[in-house]
Design a protein around this motif. Structure first.
Motif, PDB file in Angstrom:
ATOM      1  N   PRO A  17      -0.509   1.759  -7.201  1.00 58.00           N
ATOM      2  CA  PRO A  17       0.809   2.189  -6.717  1.00 58.00           C
ATOM      3  C   PRO A  17       1.011   1.380  -5.397  1.00 58.00           C
ATOM      4  O   PRO A  17       2.440   1.148  -5.451  1.00 58.00           O
ATOM      5  CB  PRO A  17       0.021   3.635  -6.478  1.00 58.00           C
ATOM      6  N   LEU A  18       0.176   1.192  -4.714  1.00 60.19           N
ATOM      7  CA  LEU A  18       0.517   0.418  -3.414  1.00 60.19           C
ATOM      8  C   LEU A  18       1.024  -0.897  -3.666  1.00 60.19           C
ATOM      9  O   LEU A  18       2.141  -1.227  -2.995  1.00 60.19           O
ATOM     10  CB  LEU A  18      -0.682   0.146  -2.483  1.00 60.19           C
ATOM     11  N   GLN A  19       0.728  -1.470  -4.601  1.00 59.90           N
ATOM     12  CA  GLN A  19       1.163  -2.847  -5.022  1.00 59.90           C
ATOM     13  C   GLN A  19       2.633  -2.814  -5.572  1.00 59.90           C
ATOM     14  O   GLN A  19       3.330  -3.639  -5.114  1.00 59.90           O
ATOM     15  CB  GLN A  19       0.115  -3.515  -6.091  1.00 59.90           C
ATOM     16  N   GLN A  20       2.863  -1.607  -6.324  1.00 56.89           N
ATOM     17  CA  GLN A  20       4.205  -1.588  -6.802  1.00 56.89           C
ATOM     18  C   GLN A  20       5.156  -1.074  -5.498  1.00 56.89           C
ATOM     19  O   GLN A  20       6.379  -1.727  -5.540  1.00 56.89           O
ATOM     20  CB  GLN A  20       4.298  -0.492  -7.722  1.00 56.89           C
ATOM     21  N   MET A  21       4.786  -0.420  -4.841  1.00 55.49           N
ATOM     22  CA  MET A  21       5.489   0.016  -3.702  1.00 55.49           C
ATOM     23  C   MET A  21       5.953  -1.341  -2.884  1.00 55.49           C
ATOM     24  O   MET A  21       7.119  -1.516  -2.388  1.00 55.49           O
ATOM     25  CB  MET A  21       4.747   1.029  -2.724  1.00 55.49           C
TER      26      MET A  21
END
Length: 205
Positions: A17-21
Motif C-alpha cells: 500500500p505505501l509503495q503504491q501511494m
C-alpha cells in the motif's frame, strides 16, 4: 500501553500500500512513509476532536454504521489506490476538518516538504481508509469484538487516541496542535508550521 489505532493502521499500510501511494504521489518510498505517518495522526486527531462533542460522536458513529461498516480494508485500499474514492475522500475531509481543511493540507505539505497539493491528495486517499479501519475496529467485523458499540464509547476511544497522539509529539502530534488549536478559529499559522517543518529537517524536535 495498548498499541494506538494510528500505529496499528500505519503497520497495516506497510509494504505494497505505501509503495503504491508513493508512486501515485511521485514520492520516494521513505518520503511517502514520512508523509503518511504525519497525515494519519492529523486525521485521527481531528476525528477525536469532533467526537469529543456528543453530536460529533453521534454523527461519526452513524456515518461508520451507514457507509463504512463491513467494508474490507483491502478492497477500500484497492479502490483508493486505483484512483477511485477521491470524491468520497474529499467529502470525508470536509466533514472531518470543516473550515480547517485547507490549513490541514497546507500544514502537512509545509511540514513534510511535499507541498499542499500532494498533501491534499494524500489526505483524500487516506480518509476512506481511516473510516473503513475505524468501522472494522470499532463496530467489529462480525466477530463480536466491537471496541465501541455506541457513540459515547466511540468518543471515549477516539478521545484517548487524540490525547496519546499529542503526548507522543513528533511531526504528527505537532501538526495536530498547529492545525486544530490555533485560537480555536480554524486559522493555522503557516509560519509556525514552516518552523515545525524546519525543525524536522534540521533534526530538532
Amino acid at each position: 500501553m495498548a498499541n494506538s489505532l494510528t500505529n496499528d493502521l500505519m503497520h497495516q499500510l506497510q509494504g505494497q500500500p505505501l509503495q503504491q501511494m508513493s508512486q501515485q504521489l511521485g514520492l520516494e518510498p521513505g518520503e511517502a512513509a514520512n508523509a503518511v505517518s504525519a497525515a494519519l495522526p492529523l486525521l485521527m486527531g481531528a476525528l477525536g476532536r469532533n467526537a469529543s462533542q456528543p453530536q460529533g460522536a453521534q454523527a461519526l458513529f452513524g456515518a461508520l454504521q451507514k457507509d463504512h461498516a463491513g467494508l474490507d480494508l483491502g478492497s477500500v485500499l484497492g479502490s483508493v489506490l486505483g484512483g477511485g474514492g477521491q470524491g468520497e475522500g474529499s467529502n470525508i475531509l470536509g466533514h472531518v476538518f470543516g473550515a480547517r481543511e485547507q490549513a490541514a493540507a497546507q500544514g502537512l505539505g509545509a511540514a513534510t516538504g511535499m507541498g499542499g497539493d500532494r498533501a491534499n491528495a494524500l489526505l483524500k486517499m487516506l480518509a476512506p481508509i481511516v473510516m473503513a479501519y475505524l468501522a472494522k475496529r470499532m463496530l467489529g467485523g462480525g466477530g463480536g469484538n466491537a471496541q465501541a458499540a455506541s457513540p459515547q464509547a466511540l468518543g471515549e476511544v477516539l478521545g484517548q487516541e487524540q490525547q496519546q497522539l499529542r503526548q507522543q509529539g513528533g511531526l504528527g502530534g505537532g501538526l495536530l496542535g498547529a492545525v486544530l488549536d490555533r485560537d480555536g478559529d480554524g486559522d493555522a499559522d503557516v509560519s509556525d508550521l514552516l518552523k515545525l517543518g524546519g525543525s524536522i529537517f534540521t533534526g530538532g524536535r
